[in-house]
Structures are given as structure tokens and as C-alpha cells.
Design a protein around this motif. Structure first.
Motif, mmCIF file in Angstrom:
data_model
loop_
_atom_site.group_PDB
_atom_site.id
_atom_site.type_symbol
_atom_site.label_atom_id
_atom_site.label_comp_id
_atom_site.label_asym_id
_atom_site.label_seq_id
_atom_site.Cartn_x
_atom_site.Cartn_y
_atom_site.Cartn_z
ATOM 1 N N LYS A 60 0.740 -1.268 -0.031
ATOM 2 C CA LYS A 60 0.025 -0.057 -0.145
ATOM 3 C C LYS A 60 0.904 1.387 0.104
ATOM 4 N N PHE A 61 1.968 1.209 0.755
ATOM 5 C CA PHE A 61 2.929 2.452 0.772
ATOM 6 C C PHE A 61 3.745 2.236 -0.368
ATOM 7 N N SER A 62 3.987 1.249 -0.946
ATOM 8 C CA SER A 62 4.786 1.068 -2.217
ATOM 9 C C SER A 62 6.429 1.592 -1.706
ATOM 10 N N ALA A 63 6.570 0.748 -0.597
ATOM 11 C CA ALA A 63 8.042 1.235 -0.067
ATOM 12 C C ALA A 63 8.330 -0.121 0.882
ATOM 13 N N ASN A 64 9.787 -0.066 1.240
ATOM 14 C CA ASN A 64 10.484 -1.055 2.065
ATOM 15 C C ASN A 64 10.978 -0.128 3.235
ATOM 16 N N LEU A 65 10.222 -0.302 4.185
ATOM 17 C CA LEU A 65 10.343 0.601 5.456
ATOM 18 C C LEU A 65 10.822 -0.080 6.690
ATOM 19 N N LYS A 66 11.633 0.825 7.480
ATOM 20 C CA LYS A 66 12.285 0.176 8.576
ATOM 21 C C LYS A 66 11.259 0.323 9.821
ATOM 22 N N ILE A 67 11.362 -0.666 10.588
ATOM 23 C CA ILE A 67 10.415 -0.785 11.821
ATOM 24 C C ILE A 67 11.256 0.068 13.008
ATOM 25 N N GLU A 68 10.560 0.999 13.449
ATOM 26 C CA GLU A 68 11.080 1.854 14.489
ATOM 27 C C GLU A 68 10.702 1.533 15.752
ATOM 28 N N ASN A 69 9.517 1.010 15.830
ATOM 29 C CA ASN A 69 8.864 0.780 17.179
ATOM 30 C C ASN A 69 7.536 -0.231 17.003
ATOM 31 N N THR A 70 7.254 -0.985 18.155
ATOM 32 C CA THR A 70 6.152 -1.738 18.019
ATOM 33 C C THR A 70 5.544 -1.573 19.478
ATOM 34 N N VAL A 71 4.163 -1.544 19.366
ATOM 35 C CA VAL A 71 3.354 -1.435 20.609
ATOM 36 C C VAL A 71 2.181 -2.666 20.588
ATOM 37 N N TRP A 72 2.289 -3.336 21.643
ATOM 38 C CA TRP A 72 1.303 -4.454 21.790
ATOM 39 C C TRP A 72 0.299 -4.171 22.622
ATOM 40 N N SER A 73 -0.949 -4.749 22.420
ATOM 41 C CA SER A 73 -2.166 -4.403 23.472
ATOM 42 C C SER A 73 -2.886 -5.961 23.610
ATOM 43 N N TYR A 74 -3.415 -5.790 24.492
ATOM 44 C CA TYR A 74 -4.153 -7.187 24.869
ATOM 45 C C TYR A 74 -5.519 -6.821 25.516
ATOM 46 N N ALA A 75 -6.725 -7.103 25.054
ATOM 47 C CA ALA A 75 -7.807 -6.814 25.540
ATOM 48 C C ALA A 75 -8.965 -7.767 25.046
ATOM 49 N N ASN A 76 -9.994 -8.258 26.100
ATOM 50 C CA ASN A 76 -11.051 -9.087 25.611
ATOM 51 C C ASN A 76 -10.486 -10.341 24.984
ATOM 52 N N ASN A 77 -9.340 -10.801 25.580
ATOM 53 C CA ASN A 77 -8.611 -12.174 25.010
ATOM 54 C C ASN A 77 -8.256 -12.038 23.604
ATOM 55 N N HIS A 78 -7.712 -10.816 23.037
ATOM 56 C CA HIS A 78 -7.350 -10.518 21.750
ATOM 57 C C HIS A 78 -6.002 -9.917 21.892
ATOM 58 N N ILE A 79 -5.000 -10.161 20.979
ATOM 59 C CA ILE A 79 -3.791 -9.245 20.995
ATOM 60 C C ILE A 79 -3.950 -8.597 19.625
ATOM 61 N N SER A 80 -3.462 -7.538 19.848
ATOM 62 C CA SER A 80 -3.005 -6.582 18.632
ATOM 63 C C SER A 80 -1.724 -5.805 18.658
ATOM 64 N N MET A 81 -1.330 -5.577 17.527
ATOM 65 C CA MET A 81 0.259 -4.724 17.670
ATOM 66 C C MET A 81 0.055 -3.902 16.690
ATOM 67 N N GLN A 82 0.623 -2.681 17.013
ATOM 68 C CA GLN A 82 0.766 -1.757 16.042
ATOM 69 C C GLN A 82 2.286 -1.440 15.953
ATOM 70 N N ILE A 83 2.756 -1.271 14.596
ATOM 71 C CA ILE A 83 4.037 -1.364 14.103
ATOM 72 C C ILE A 83 4.361 0.218 13.216
ATOM 73 N N TYR A 84 5.254 0.911 13.971
ATOM 74 C CA TYR A 84 5.535 2.380 13.491
ATOM 75 C C TYR A 84 6.609 2.173 12.487
ATOM 76 N N LEU A 85 6.604 2.643 11.196
ATOM 77 C CA LEU A 85 7.707 2.631 10.383
ATOM 78 C C LEU A 85 8.278 4.096 9.914
ATOM 79 N N LYS A 86 9.333 3.879 9.532
ATOM 80 C CA LYS A 86 10.081 5.168 8.982
ATOM 81 C C LYS A 86 10.994 4.898 7.574
#
Length: 72
Positions: free
Chosen positions: A46-72
Motif C-alpha cells: 500500500k505504501f509502495s516502500a520498503n520501510l524500517k521498523i522503528e517501534n512496536t506497541v502491543w495491546s491485549y484486551a478481551n482475549n485478543h492481541i493486537s500490535m501497532q508497528i511504526y515505520l519510518k
């Protein structure tokens, strides 16, 4: 880093391209999450780019795990 999950588990991942705050949301299986955690860069079509992973944020709620990955 290692991942321990039950077979068939999936994790919702939101990639955030910090340059313009555009996002891409995907659901990844165990193998994909393992590969992602062992990488330093990721290609986002979607971004048409190869991007570096800068930071990740994990969350856990209602027995579900989600993750945000910040790219630069």
C-alpha cells in the motif's frame, strides 16, 4: 525473540507510516508474526516502500492481541 501461540491463532497488526500517518491493517498468522518479529524492515505494498521498523506497541484486551508497528 520468540512467539508462543496456539495453532490457528492470529494477531491483528496495524502498520503506521509515520511520514504521513497512513495505516494498513492486516491479520497475521503465527508464522507471519514470527517472521515479522525477526525482521528489521518490511515491504508494505500500500505504501509502495520498503520501510524500517522503528517501534512496536502491543495491546491485549478481551482475549485478543493486537500490535501497532511504526515505520519510518
Amino acid at each position: 525473540m520468540s512467539v508462543v501461540t496456539n495453532q490457528g491463532d492470529s494477531v491483528k497488526v496495524v502498520f503506521v507510516f509515520q511520514k504521513n500517518e497512513e495505516t494498513e491493517e492486516v491479520t497475521l498468522n503465527t508464522a507471519q508474526i514470527t517472521a515479522l518479529l525477526n525482521s528489521k524492515q518490511v515491504w508494505i505494498e500500500k505504501f509502495s516502500a520498503n520501510l524500517k521498523i522503528e517501534n512496536t506497541v502491543w495491546s491485549y484486551a478481551n482475549n485478543h492481541i493486537s500490535m501497532q508497528i511504526y515505520l519510518k
